[in-house]
Scaffold this motif. Structure first.
Motif, mmCIF file in Angstrom:
data_model
loop_
_atom_site.group_PDB
_atom_site.id
_atom_site.type_symbol
_atom_site.label_atom_id
_atom_site.label_comp_id
_atom_site.label_asym_id
_atom_site.label_seq_id
_atom_site.Cartn_x
_atom_site.Cartn_y
_atom_site.Cartn_z
ATOM 1 N N LEU A 1 85.092 142.935 89.363
ATOM 2 C CA LEU A 1 85.189 141.625 88.710
ATOM 3 C C LEU A 1 85.045 140.433 89.510
ATOM 4 O O LEU A 1 84.030 139.558 88.844
ATOM 5 N N GLN B 1 81.006 140.459 90.207
ATOM 6 C CA GLN B 1 80.570 140.055 89.154
ATOM 7 C C GLN B 1 80.264 138.656 88.750
ATOM 8 O O GLN B 1 79.096 137.917 88.628
ATOM 9 N N SER B 2 81.417 137.726 89.315
ATOM 10 C CA SER B 2 81.639 136.445 88.994
ATOM 11 C C SER B 2 80.792 135.887 90.009
ATOM 12 O O SER B 2 79.880 134.722 89.765
ATOM 13 N N LEU C 1 87.170 132.887 90.839
ATOM 14 C CA LEU C 1 87.107 134.068 91.455
ATOM 15 C C LEU C 1 86.074 133.821 92.701
ATOM 16 O O LEU C 1 85.825 134.657 93.519
ATOM 17 N N ASP D 1 77.187 136.158 88.741
ATOM 18 C CA ASP D 1 76.941 135.410 87.808
ATOM 19 C C ASP D 1 76.652 133.844 88.203
ATOM 20 O O ASP D 1 75.762 133.186 87.769
#
Ligand SMILES: [Zn+2]
Lengths: 320, 353
Positions: free
Chosen positions: B149, B152-153, B248, B156
Motif C-alpha cells: 500500500l 503504491q502511494s 505514507l 501514485d
C-alpha cells in the motif's frame, strides 16, 4: 537455499491460539455498534477533521474526542495493493485488493479489502461502496468488503450523531491463531530422543563441570556452549518437595500428592517430578527414588522409592 | 530545536552478527546467539563480569515461545547476578536503552544483542498481531500487503516506479554479495508480484539471525577499540498507528529523529537504512535528505538479510564497523519497527581522525 535440517533434530507442529477479549470505550463502542446497524461513524477533532475509523484521542493534539458524526457508506480509494494469494483469515477467499478508502465526509482513510475482478479494475481515485456482511456482530468484519461503485461524491457533509443504539456492543473477542513448526535445537533434541529410550541425557559444562539436565546447550553460569553428553540417573535423591492439595483441571491424580525436586545421580541440578508408591506424608528430603515409565510414555510418569537408605544431607545440599 | 549534546562520549566498540539463514532448526535461540556474544567479548577482551549493563531485543511471537529472552540469557552467563533489561522490539531500541544507561553514568560498558528466529512460523502472519486489534488485526493484513500500500502511494505520487524499485533491490543485493553474513547475495530475478506493486525482489528474505554490540564510555572505549564509533546523537520517534491518518509517502518521524540526533548538521558519508522493502528506501532517502554521494547500505541492507528483531541493530553495527575500519568518518544508522515505517530510530556515528 534452505539448508537441510540435520536428521537428529526434532520438529513438531506447534499451534498458538488465543481469543483476545477486549472492552471498548464509548467511541469504539459506537463505531462497532454502528457497523452492526449499517451506519458508519467517525469523530470530529477540535481542528474540524473527521477521522474514520474514529479514535478517542486526537492523534496530533492528544485531546479527547467525543464528537461523533455519520459519514457515507461510499468513498474513494486513496491507495491499493493487489493480493493474488489470500492468506488464511483474510476477508476474501479469492484474489482481492487491499485498499485505503476515504469515505465521503471523512478526512482520513479506512483499511479494508476491495472485491474486484483483477488488478486492472483497481486504481487510486476509484469510487467504492461498502458491501455489508449478512450477519453482523459489531466488528470491523461487519464490512464484508468494498465493491466498485459508479456514483460521484455528492459532497454531503457528515451529520451529527448521538452514537446511541439499542443493545450497544461493549467488547470484542479477537481470535488469533498462529502456526509454527517447533524445533528445540540440538541439545534438547538429544534429551527428548534419550527419554524415548528411557535414558536421561545431560550436558557437562567444559568450564565448571556442572551437568545440566535437561540441557539447553549453554551453561547459564559460564555463558558458554555445553557439548559433552552425559547419561545421568536413573535413580536420584529428593532434595526438596511440596504437598499438592488442589486438583488441577484435566489431571487425573488423586490429591494430596507430592511434587518434588529430584537430583538424578550424576546431575548438577535437580529436575522436578511427582512422587508415588509411598504415602504422601512419608516423603522426605534425602529419599532415594527411581523413575516409573508408563506404557508408551515419553517421560517418567512419576518417581517411586528405590528402598535404598536415605542419602546423606551433605551429598545433595548443593543441589537444593 | 537544536539537538542536545550528550553528557558523555559513548561509542560502539565491537560488533558481530551471525550468518543469516533461511532456517536454523539445529539451533535453539541461545545456541544461535551465543557465538556472536563471544565474538564481541573476545574482540574487546571483556568478560561477562566486566560488563556494566546488558540489554536485548527479541519477540516471543516469532518462534512461538513464551519468555524466550530469559532462556537466551543462558548465553550471557547471568550468574553471579547481572544488571539486565529486555525490549520486545528490535535490538536497536535495546541499544538506545543501553546508551541512556551509560549517559546517566550508571554503567561504563554495555552488551547489547538482538535475535530472531522467523523460520518456525509465518512471519507475515505473525507481524499482523502487532496491529491495532480493534479495526485492523481482525482483517489479517500481512506485512507485505501494508508495505505494498505504501509502495503504491509512492508510485501514485510520482516518487518512484517499478523499474526504480527493481534498481534498489538489485543494488542492495549486489552490495550484499561482498557481505559474508547476508542471506541473499548477488543478482536474482525480481520475480512475480507478491502483493502488487511489490515483487519478490522488493521484499526481504525471511530468516534467522542474531547480532551483538558492545558500548563503552570515554577512555574505556579508547582502551577497547583502536577507532571507536562515537555516538554523536541518537533519537527515536513514532507516528500514529492508523495508516489512514498518515502520509505514507513521507516519514516525519525519521526526519525528526534525524534532526534530534544531529544528522543534518554536517553531511554523512554512509547511511545504513533499515528498509525491509525497496519502496521504504525511497521514503527514507527523502526524509533523511540523502544525496547521491552518500553510500547507502554498503552491507546490502535488510534486502540482503532481515532477521526480525536484529536487522535494525545490525544497521547500527554495520555503520559502526565501517567507522572502526576507517571506511567512514561520519555515518548515519537507522532502524525501524511497525508497519510502513511507523517507528524510527536514527543514530549518528563518527570516528576520530
Ligand atoms: Zn559452567
Amino acid at each position: 537455499m534452505a539448508a537441510a535440517p540435520s536428521s537428529d533434530v526434532l520438529r513438531a507442529p506447534l499451534v498458538v491460539e488465543f481469543p483476545f477479549t477486549r472492552s471498548l470505550g464509548p467511541v469504539q463502542s459506537a463505531f462497532l455498534t454502528g457497523l452492526r446497524e449499517r451506519v458508519v461513524l467517525g469523530v470530529r477533532t477540535g481542528g474540524g477533521k473527521v477521522l474514520v475509523p474514529p479514535v478517542e484521542y486526537d492523534p496530533v493534539t492528544a485531546e479527547e474526542i467525543t464528537d461523533l458524526v455519520e459519514v457515507a457508506p461510499t468513498g474513494t480509494v486513496t491507495t491499493w495493493a493487489w493480493n493474488p494469494a489470500p492468506r488464511r483469515d483474510q476477508p476474501l477467499r479469492r484474489p482481492f485488493a487491499w485498499v485505503l478508502v476515504r469515505l465521503d465526509g471523512a478526512g482520513t482513510s479506512l483499511l479494508h479489502v476491495l472485491d474486484a475482478p483483477g488488478p486492472d479494475a483497481v486504481r487510486s481515485g476509484m469510487r467504492v461502496r461498502i458491501r455489508w456482511a449478512e450477519e453482523r456482530a459489531g466488528a470491523i468484519t461487519d464490512i464484508a468488503c468494498f465493491e466498485p461503485y459508479e456514483g460521484a461524491d455528492t459532497g454531503r457533509q457528515p451529520a451529527p450523531h448521538s452514537g446511541e443504539f439499542g443493545d450497544p456492543v461493549t467488547g470484542i473477542v479477537a481470535p488469533a491463531r498462529l502456526d509454527y513448526t517447533y524445533s528445540p535445537g540440538r541439545a534438547q533434541s538429544a534429551y527428548i530422543s534419550g527419554l524415548s529410550a528411557r535414558r536421561t541425557i545431560g550436558e557437562r559444562c567444559p568450564s565448571c563441570q556442572k551437568v545440566y539436565v535437561p540441557p539447553r546447550g549453554a551453561c547459564p553460569t559460564c555463558g558458554i556452549a555445553t557439548r559433552e553428553r552425559v547419561e545421568v540417573g536413573p535413580a536420584g535423591t529428593v532434595t526438596t518437595f511440596c504437598i499438592v492439595n488442589i486438583k488441577a483441571k484435566n489431571l487425573d491424580i488423586e490429591v494430596p500428592y507430592v511434587y518434588a525436586h529430584i537430583a538424578l545421580d550424576g546431575a548438577g541440578l535437580a529436575l522436578h517430578g511427582r512422587i508415588g508408591g509411598i504415602p504422601y506424608d512419608q516423603v522426605r528430603m534425602g529419599l532415594r527414588v527411581e523413575p516409573v515409565w508408563s506404557e508408551g510414555g515419553r517421560y517418567p510418569d512419576h518417581y517411586r522409592p528405590t528402598g535404598e537408605p536415605d542419602a546423606d544431607y551433605d551429598t545433595y545440599k548443593e543441589l537444593i | 530545536m537544536a539537538p542536545t549534546s550528550p553528557a558523555r562520549d559513548v561509542a560502539i566498540v565491537a560488533f558481530a552478527q551471525s550468518d543469516h539463514r533461511r532456517r536454523t532448526d539445529e539451533l535453539s535461540e541461545v545456541e544461535l546467539l551465543m557465538p556472536v556474544l563471544h565474538q564481541v567479548l573476545d574482540a574487546t577482551g571483556l568478560k561477562t563480569s566486566d560488563i556494566g549493563f546488558t540489554c536485548s531485543g527479541s519477540s516471543d511471537y516469532l518462534a512461538g515461545r513464551a519468555f524466550s529472552f530469559t532462556m537466551a540469557l543462558d548465553g550471557v552467563g547471568a550468574w553471579p547476578p547481572i544488571s539486565e533489561s529486555h525490549v520486545e522490539m528490535d535490538g536497536a531500541w535495546a541499544l538506545y536503552e543501553a546508551w541512556v544507561k551509560i549517559l546517566t553514568g550508571e554503567a561504563e560498558t554495555a552488551l547489547v544483542y538482538g535475535y530472531g528466529k522467523s523460520s518456525p512460523g509465518e512471519v507475515r502472519d505473525v507481524l499482523t498481531r502487532q496491529l491495532d486489534p480493534y479495526y485492523v488485526a481482525p482483517l489479517w493484513p500481512d506485512s507485505v500487503a501494508l508495505a505494498a500500500l505504501q509502495a503504491q502511494s509512492l508510485i501514485d505520487a510520482g516518487d518512484t516506479d517499478e523499474p526504480a524499485l527493481a534498481a534498489i533491490a538489485a543494488r542492495s543485493r549486489d552490495a550484499a554479495s561482498v557481505n559474508p553474513h547476508a542471506q541473499v547475495r548477488g543478482s536474482r530475478p525480481q520475480g512475480d508480484y507478491l502483493v502488487r506493486p511489490l515483487r519478490t525482489g522488493d521484499c526481504p528474505p525471511v530468516g534467522d539471525g542474531a547480532a551483538a554490540v558492545i558500548l563503552a564510555a570515554g577512555d574505556r572505549a579508547r582502551e577497547l577499540c583502536a577507532r571507536p564509533a562515537w555516538i554523536r546523537g541518537m533519537d527515536h520517534r513514532i507516528e500514529a498507528h492508523a495508516l489512514g491518518v498518515r502520509d505514507l509517502t513521507d516519514s516525519p518521524s525519521t526526519r525528526l529523529a534525524a534532526e534530534r540526533a544531529g544528522a543534518f548538521e554536517r553531511p554523512v558519508d554512509t547511511a545504513e537504512l533499515h528498509a525491509p522493502f525497496s519502496s521504504q528506501e525511497v521514503v527514507l532517502r527523502k526524509a533523511l535528505r540523502l544525496g547521491d554521494d552518500v553510500s547507502v547500505n554498503p552491507s546490502g541492507g535488510a534486502l540482503g538479510a532481515n532477521p526480525v528483531m536484529a536487522a535494525g541493530l545490525i544497521r547500527l553495527g554495520e555503520a559502526a564497523a565501517r567507522v572502526h575500519r576507517g571506511d567512514s568518518d561520519r555515518a548515519l544508522a537507522h532502524a525501524t519497527s511497525g508497519p510502513c515505517l511507523q517507528q524510527n530510530l536514527v543514530a549518528v556515528l563518527e570516528g576520530e581522525s
